[in-house]
Design a protein around this motif. Structure first.
Motif, PDB file in Angstrom:
ATOM      1  N   LEU A 188       1.059 -61.934  42.799  1.00  0.00           N
ATOM      2  CA  LEU A 188       0.094 -60.873  42.530  1.00  0.00           C
ATOM      3  C   LEU A 188       0.785 -59.529  42.304  1.00  0.00           C
ATOM      4  O   LEU A 188       0.506 -58.824  41.325  1.00  0.00           O
ATOM      5  CB  LEU A 188      -0.907 -60.771  43.679  1.00  0.00           C
ATOM      6  N   SER A 189       1.673 -59.147  43.207  1.00  0.00           N
ATOM      7  CA  SER A 189       2.343 -57.849  43.073  1.00  0.00           C
ATOM      8  C   SER A 189       3.196 -57.792  41.813  1.00  0.00           C
ATOM      9  O   SER A 189       3.303 -56.744  41.161  1.00  0.00           O
ATOM     10  CB  SER A 189       3.194 -57.559  44.312  1.00  0.00           C
ATOM     11  N   THR A 190       3.796 -58.933  41.444  1.00  0.00           N
ATOM     12  CA  THR A 190       4.591 -58.983  40.214  1.00  0.00           C
ATOM     13  C   THR A 190       3.714 -58.772  38.987  1.00  0.00           C
ATOM     14  O   THR A 190       4.041 -57.977  38.094  1.00  0.00           O
ATOM     15  CB  THR A 190       5.331 -60.332  40.110  1.00  0.00           C
ATOM     16  N   LEU A 191       2.598 -59.455  38.939  1.00  0.00           N
ATOM     17  CA  LEU A 191       1.676 -59.305  37.810  1.00  0.00           C
ATOM     18  C   LEU A 191       1.157 -57.875  37.693  1.00  0.00           C
ATOM     19  O   LEU A 191       1.092 -57.312  36.590  1.00  0.00           O
ATOM     20  CB  LEU A 191       0.492 -60.263  37.971  1.00  0.00           C
ATOM     21  N   LEU A 192       0.812 -57.287  38.822  1.00  0.00           N
ATOM     22  CA  LEU A 192       0.262 -55.932  38.809  1.00  0.00           C
ATOM     23  C   LEU A 192       1.293 -54.907  38.340  1.00  0.00           C
ATOM     24  O   LEU A 192       0.929 -53.845  37.822  1.00  0.00           O
ATOM     25  CB  LEU A 192      -0.246 -55.555  40.204  1.00  0.00           C
ATOM     26  N   GLY A 193       2.559 -55.227  38.509  1.00  0.00           N
ATOM     27  CA  GLY A 193       3.617 -54.306  38.114  1.00  0.00           C
ATOM     28  C   GLY A 193       4.041 -54.423  36.658  1.00  0.00           C
ATOM     29  O   GLY A 193       4.888 -53.645  36.199  1.00  0.00           O
ATOM     30  N   LEU A 194       3.467 -55.378  35.922  1.00  0.00           N
ATOM     31  CA  LEU A 194       3.852 -55.597  34.533  1.00  0.00           C
ATOM     32  C   LEU A 194       2.778 -55.097  33.571  1.00  0.00           C
ATOM     33  O   LEU A 194       1.597 -55.413  33.725  1.00  0.00           O
ATOM     34  CB  LEU A 194       4.094 -57.090  34.283  1.00  0.00           C
ATOM     35  N   GLU A 195       3.191 -54.335  32.566  1.00  0.00           N
ATOM     36  CA  GLU A 195       2.247 -53.823  31.582  1.00  0.00           C
ATOM     37  C   GLU A 195       1.606 -54.938  30.764  1.00  0.00           C
ATOM     38  O   GLU A 195       0.525 -54.768  30.204  1.00  0.00           O
ATOM     39  CB  GLU A 195       2.948 -52.834  30.647  1.00  0.00           C
ATOM     40  N   ALA A 196       2.286 -56.071  30.693  1.00  0.00           N
ATOM     41  CA  ALA A 196       1.790 -57.180  29.875  1.00  0.00           C
ATOM     42  C   ALA A 196       0.455 -57.730  30.373  1.00  0.00           C
ATOM     43  O   ALA A 196      -0.281 -58.352  29.607  1.00  0.00           O
ATOM     44  CB  ALA A 196       2.822 -58.295  29.833  1.00  0.00           C
ATOM     45  N   PHE A 197       0.160 -57.507  31.652  1.00  0.00           N
ATOM     46  CA  PHE A 197      -1.092 -58.028  32.221  1.00  0.00           C
ATOM     47  C   PHE A 197      -2.050 -56.864  32.482  1.00  0.00           C
ATOM     48  O   PHE A 197      -1.791 -55.995  33.320  1.00  0.00           O
ATOM     49  CB  PHE A 197      -0.808 -58.807  33.497  1.00  0.00           C
ATOM     50  N   LYS A 198      -3.159 -56.866  31.765  1.00  0.00           N
ATOM     51  CA  LYS A 198      -4.080 -55.726  31.840  1.00  0.00           C
ATOM     52  C   LYS A 198      -5.078 -55.854  32.985  1.00  0.00           C
ATOM     53  O   LYS A 198      -5.536 -54.850  33.528  1.00  0.00           O
ATOM     54  CB  LYS A 198      -4.829 -55.557  30.524  1.00  0.00           C
ATOM     55  N   THR A 199      -5.427 -57.092  33.359  1.00  0.00           N
ATOM     56  CA  THR A 199      -6.343 -57.323  34.473  1.00  0.00           C
ATOM     57  C   THR A 199      -5.867 -58.546  35.241  1.00  0.00           C
ATOM     58  O   THR A 199      -5.484 -59.544  34.634  1.00  0.00           O
ATOM     59  CB  THR A 199      -7.792 -57.573  34.001  1.00  0.00           C
ATOM     60  N   VAL A 200      -5.896 -58.436  36.566  1.00  0.00           N
ATOM     61  CA  VAL A 200      -5.508 -59.566  37.417  1.00  0.00           C
ATOM     62  C   VAL A 200      -6.647 -59.830  38.394  1.00  0.00           C
ATOM     63  O   VAL A 200      -7.021 -58.955  39.178  1.00  0.00           O
ATOM     64  CB  VAL A 200      -4.206 -59.280  38.188  1.00  0.00           C
ATOM     65  N   TYR A 201      -7.181 -61.032  38.328  1.00  0.00           N
ATOM     66  CA  TYR A 201      -8.289 -61.445  39.192  1.00  0.00           C
ATOM     67  C   TYR A 201      -7.750 -62.228  40.383  1.00  0.00           C
ATOM     68  O   TYR A 201      -6.752 -62.949  40.276  1.00  0.00           O
ATOM     69  CB  TYR A 201      -9.263 -62.335  38.419  1.00  0.00           C
ATOM     70  N   THR A 202      -8.418 -62.103  41.507  1.00  0.00           N
ATOM     71  CA  THR A 202      -8.098 -62.935  42.663  1.00  0.00           C
ATOM     72  C   THR A 202      -9.400 -63.442  43.275  1.00  0.00           C
ATOM     73  O   THR A 202     -10.446 -62.800  43.166  1.00  0.00           O
ATOM     74  CB  THR A 202      -7.321 -62.163  43.751  1.00  0.00           C
ATOM     75  N   VAL A 203      -9.307 -64.598  43.906  1.00  0.00           N
ATOM     76  CA  VAL A 203     -10.406 -65.142  44.712  1.00  0.00           C
ATOM     77  C   VAL A 203      -9.783 -65.538  46.039  1.00  0.00           C
ATOM     78  O   VAL A 203      -8.854 -66.347  46.091  1.00  0.00           O
ATOM     79  CB  VAL A 203     -11.056 -66.368  44.043  1.00  0.00           C
TER      80      VAL A 203
END
Length: 233
Positions: A19-34
């Protein structure tokens, strides 16, 4: 590349790193979690669903519109935390399979699952933990995603909120191997951060059409390579 992602198991040791890796990358504009409780990470890009009832997670995942480009599952528990093998099976196997099926039906193209090393050994068929992981891997393969990525790390190194029995000792022992050589440690265990980065790196390569095949298995050496040696993001 501008992508969306969903992370299941985002409050666990590896899932939190994904999660923290995805949030730190510009390539991913939205990250969902459940998840049952809120992730520790915070970001304007994070869209977190808090749901204590895990029987609703598949529908929570299916309701994401449009479906995320990639779904990561680092979902898992222990026999002690679950209250027995039967309950652990419901999470580690049944829920993971249900989520994979929901993702496929929703139109998710890439599914990434954090499994475990050694689950297909000579006697693994007699070990419930191995049976769970193998069952999930085989179910993901049968679903025939456009891209499936399976990570098989060794001992996951890092501090957990609820430590596994003997976990701190094993962490110390495996990390001590680095005094001999980093390669010695790498053969037995990988840092959670490295595993998380490897999962994300593999998904990026897949999106660029660089995955070696549509069912891509990353063993420990691959995880180290993608999550540490070749990590340049």
């Amino acid at each position: 590349m501008s992508s969306t992602a969903a992370v299941i198991g985002s409050t666990g040791l590896v899932g939190a790193q994904i999660l923290s890796t995805l949030l730190g990358l510009e390539a991913f504009k939205t990250v969902y979690t459940v998840s049952r409780r809120a992730p520790k990470a915070e970001s304007p890009k994070l869209a977190a669903t808090i749901e204590a009832d895990t029987t609703k997670w598949a529908s929570n995942l299916s309701s994401i519109t449009p479906p995320p480009s990639v779904v990561f599952s680092a979902l898992g528990t222990t026999r002690v935390q679950a209250g027995g093998i039967a309950n652990q099976w419901k999470i580690d196997h049944d829920l993971n399979v249900e989520l994979a099926k929901a993702a496929h039906t929703a139109g998710v193209k890439t599914f990434v699952f954090v499994s475990s090393a050694g689950t297909r050994g000579l006697f693994s068929g007699y070990v419930p933990y191995s049976q769970m992981k193998v069952g999930v891997e085989d179910s993901i393969k049968a679903l025939n995603f456009d891209q499936a990525i399976i990570l098989r790390p060794g001992l996951i190194l890092g501090k957990r909120e609820v430590e596994h029995q003997g976990g701190p000792l094993m962490n110390t022992l495996v990390r001590s191997l680095s005094k001999i050589s980093q390669g010695a440690q790498d053969k037995f265990g990988q840092e959670a951060e490295v595993i998380g980065r490897a999962a994300v790196h593999a998904s990026i390569l897949a999106a660029e059409g660089k995955a070696p095949n549509k069912y891509w298995v990353l063993e420990q050496a691959d995880i180290v390579r993608l999550g540490r040696d070749e990590w340049k993001f």
